[in-house]
Enzyme design. Structure first.
Site, mmCIF file in Angstrom:
data_model
loop_
_atom_site.group_PDB
_atom_site.id
_atom_site.type_symbol
_atom_site.label_atom_id
_atom_site.label_comp_id
_atom_site.label_asym_id
_atom_site.label_seq_id
_atom_site.Cartn_x
_atom_site.Cartn_y
_atom_site.Cartn_z
ATOM 1 N N CYS A 1 0.834 -1.209 0.000
ATOM 2 C CA CYS A 1 0.000 0.000 0.000
ATOM 3 C C CYS A 1 0.871 1.262 0.000
ATOM 4 O O CYS A 1 0.637 2.180 -0.795
ATOM 5 C CB CYS A 1 -0.970 -0.015 1.180
ATOM 6 S SG CYS A 1 -0.250 -0.574 2.737
HETATM 7 N N1 LIG Z 1 -4.071 -4.457 5.260
HETATM 8 C C1 LIG Z 1 -3.593 -3.745 4.238
HETATM 9 O O1 LIG Z 1 -3.860 -2.527 4.106
HETATM 10 C C2 LIG Z 1 -2.709 -4.401 3.208
HETATM 11 C C3 LIG Z 1 -2.339 -3.651 2.087
HETATM 12 C C4 LIG Z 1 -1.512 -4.236 1.123
HETATM 13 C C5 LIG Z 1 -1.060 -5.527 1.296
HETATM 14 N N2 LIG Z 1 -1.412 -6.229 2.403
HETATM 15 C C6 LIG Z 1 -0.928 -7.603 2.519
HETATM 16 O O2 LIG Z 1 -2.046 -8.471 2.342
HETATM 17 C C7 LIG Z 1 -1.877 -9.660 3.101
HETATM 18 C C8 LIG Z 1 -3.087 -9.802 4.028
HETATM 19 O O3 LIG Z 1 -3.151 -8.650 4.853
HETATM 20 P P1 LIG Z 1 -4.394 -8.368 5.803
HETATM 21 O O4 LIG Z 1 -4.205 -6.996 6.306
HETATM 22 O O5 LIG Z 1 -5.658 -8.757 5.148
HETATM 23 O O6 LIG Z 1 -4.041 -9.408 7.005
HETATM 24 P P2 LIG Z 1 -5.008 -10.045 8.085
HETATM 25 O O7 LIG Z 1 -6.192 -9.168 8.320
HETATM 26 O O8 LIG Z 1 -4.131 -10.381 9.227
HETATM 27 O O9 LIG Z 1 -5.507 -11.401 7.383
HETATM 28 C C9 LIG Z 1 -4.603 -12.465 7.112
HETATM 29 C C10 LIG Z 1 -5.373 -13.602 6.463
HETATM 30 O O10 LIG Z 1 -4.467 -14.647 6.153
HETATM 31 C C11 LIG Z 1 -4.899 -15.863 6.786
HETATM 32 N N3 LIG Z 1 -3.706 -16.598 7.216
HETATM 33 C C12 LIG Z 1 -2.804 -16.224 8.156
HETATM 34 N N4 LIG Z 1 -1.809 -17.129 8.233
HETATM 35 C C13 LIG Z 1 -2.102 -18.105 7.335
HETATM 36 C C14 LIG Z 1 -1.463 -19.314 6.967
HETATM 37 N N5 LIG Z 1 -0.318 -19.709 7.524
HETATM 38 N N6 LIG Z 1 -2.051 -20.063 5.998
HETATM 39 C C15 LIG Z 1 -3.212 -19.660 5.419
HETATM 40 N N7 LIG Z 1 -3.866 -18.531 5.732
HETATM 41 C C16 LIG Z 1 -3.310 -17.749 6.680
HETATM 42 C C17 LIG Z 1 -5.751 -15.421 7.967
HETATM 43 O O11 LIG Z 1 -6.648 -16.459 8.293
HETATM 44 P P3 LIG Z 1 -7.296 -16.593 9.778
HETATM 45 O O12 LIG Z 1 -7.647 -15.203 10.218
HETATM 46 O O13 LIG Z 1 -8.505 -17.449 9.565
HETATM 47 O O14 LIG Z 1 -6.238 -17.213 10.633
HETATM 48 C C18 LIG Z 1 -6.458 -14.196 7.358
HETATM 49 O O15 LIG Z 1 -7.525 -14.619 6.544
HETATM 50 C C19 LIG Z 1 -0.558 -9.485 3.860
HETATM 51 O O16 LIG Z 1 0.475 -10.121 3.157
HETATM 52 C C20 LIG Z 1 -0.347 -7.981 3.873
HETATM 53 O O17 LIG Z 1 1.002 -7.603 3.989
HETATM 54 C C21 LIG Z 1 -2.257 -5.695 3.349
#
Ligand SMILES: NC(=O)c1ccc[n+]([C@@H]2O[C@H](COP(=O)([O-])OP(=O)(O)OC[C@H]3O[C@@H](n4cnc5c(N)ncnc54)[C@H](OP(=O)(O)O)[C@@H]3O)[C@@H](O)[C@H]2O)c1
Length: 331
Positions: free
Chosen positions: A139
């Protein structure tokens, strides 16, 4: 076309499920998660309670569950993406990864090698056609590079400083001390400088635009809001001040999701919330001889799920804007 999300219980995955509701060609077939497997999407995301996908039951994050999906979005942490992507690609899916697992290996650095592309369409659209793995940018790098790119030939590359501000959803759904309301509300603080995990990605993108490997100083701040992100970059002007606005106007003319604001106007996170738009403002500080450029995006849309959808559209030869709007919610 059936599509699936792994990491569908997280903030990025949930936002993608919301956006897919309006997509003309993609149908959300499978949503996978880890600890939330077994729950319904509507239970995990109350805002989706009335959506057609509300009743989808989250399945375990096993690539076999995604068999037959034309596109699989990995909204997972880096290590999970690294583990899951090879099996999904082997099964014939196109993969769009939200994490930083493949960003520094993908184009523009390696120029679309091995079917991998860096998914910032406004700068590297040509790399997307035919790619099978897209590394969706971070982001902060999205906003920083959209703010800086048109100035690449007009500033001293090594003089760049980027100040970033993000709402707490940028850190995902997990709980942490510094994300508690009692700490984060009514508080603004820098963090992670000068070695934040997004700094190498911003520097690599800036290097690709300027033809070298200039350092970039990046200083992120956590600000008290749920979503939204602004990056403001400054750099020493080497070209003509008169050329700056023209360069920005030319770079973003015809871009469906990037809007160059009129002179004197500056981007605001609240103007892009919920949409896939990026607002860019630019001015020259004549006294200091520096360019000031700012970009606002919604970290969960243009900074994650919206950009992923934009890339998937491009990969599959659909209209890049399918299912997406640049218009934000306001107020
Ligand atoms: N948030 C942002 O603004 C943003 C922006 C750009 C990129 N990103 C990237 O997008 C990705 C997700 O971010 P997020 O903010 O959505 O994170 P999040 O809210 O923490 O969600 C993470 C997701 O991944 C799942 N997960 C975690 N560990 C796992 C594993 N070992 N195997 C399979 N599934 C797993 C979790 O499942 P459970 O909850 O069911 O355990 C949850 O659905 C990250 O790589 C982050 O760096 C995020």
């Amino acid at each position: 076309m059936d599509v699936g999300i792994i990491g569908g219980s997280g903030y990025g995955g949930g936002e993608l499920a919301r956006l897919l509701e309006h997509h003309p060609s993609f149908k959300l077939r499978t949503v996978a998660a880890r600890t939330h497997a077994g729950q319904t999407l509507g239970a995990v995301f109350p805002n989706l309670a009335g959506s057609p996908s509300a009743g989808l039951q989250l399945v375990p994050a096993d690539p076999a569950e995604l068999d037959g999906c034309a596109v699989v979005f990995l909204a997972t942490p880096r290590d999970a993406s690294r583990e899951l992507a090879p099996a999904l690609l082997g099964a014939g899916a196109v993969v769009v990864d939200f994490s930083d697992a493949f960003r520094l290996d993908a184009a523009p650095l390696a120029a679309a090698s091995a079917g991998a592309a860096y998914g910032l369409p406004e700068l590297y659209r040509a790399h997307l056609a035919g790619a099978r793995l897209v590394a969706n940018p971070g982001c902060y790098p999205t906003a920083a590079l959209l703010a800086l790119a048109p100035a690449a030939r007009l500033v001293e590359p090594a003089s760049v400083s980027v100040v970033g501000m993000s709402g707490s959803s940028g850190a995902g759904r997990g709980l942490r001390d510094d994300l508690h309301a009692s700490h984060a509300f009514g508080n603004v603080a820098a963090y992670g400088a000068p070695t934040h995990r997004h700094t190498p990605e911003i520097a690599a993108g800036w290097g690709a635009l300027t033809g070298g490997a200039p350092p970039v100083t990046f200083t992120p701040h956590l600000v008290p809001m749920a979503r939204g992100l602004v990056c403001t970059a400054t750099a020493t002007l080497t070209g003509s001040a008169a050329a700056v606005r023209a360069a920005y106007a030319e770079a973003y003319a015809g871009e469906p999701f990037v809007t160059l604001l009129p002179a004197g106007a500056w981007p605001a996170s609240t103007h892009v919330a919920g949409g896939n738009g990026a607002h860019v403002g630019v001015a020259v500080d004549e006294a200091a001889g520096r360019v000031v450029a700012s970009c606002a995006i919604d970290n969960l849309v243009k900074g994650a799920a919206g950009q992923a959808l934009q890339c998937a559209n491009a990969l599959l030869g659909l209209d890049e804007t399918a299912g997406l709007s640049a218009t934000g919610l306001y107020p």
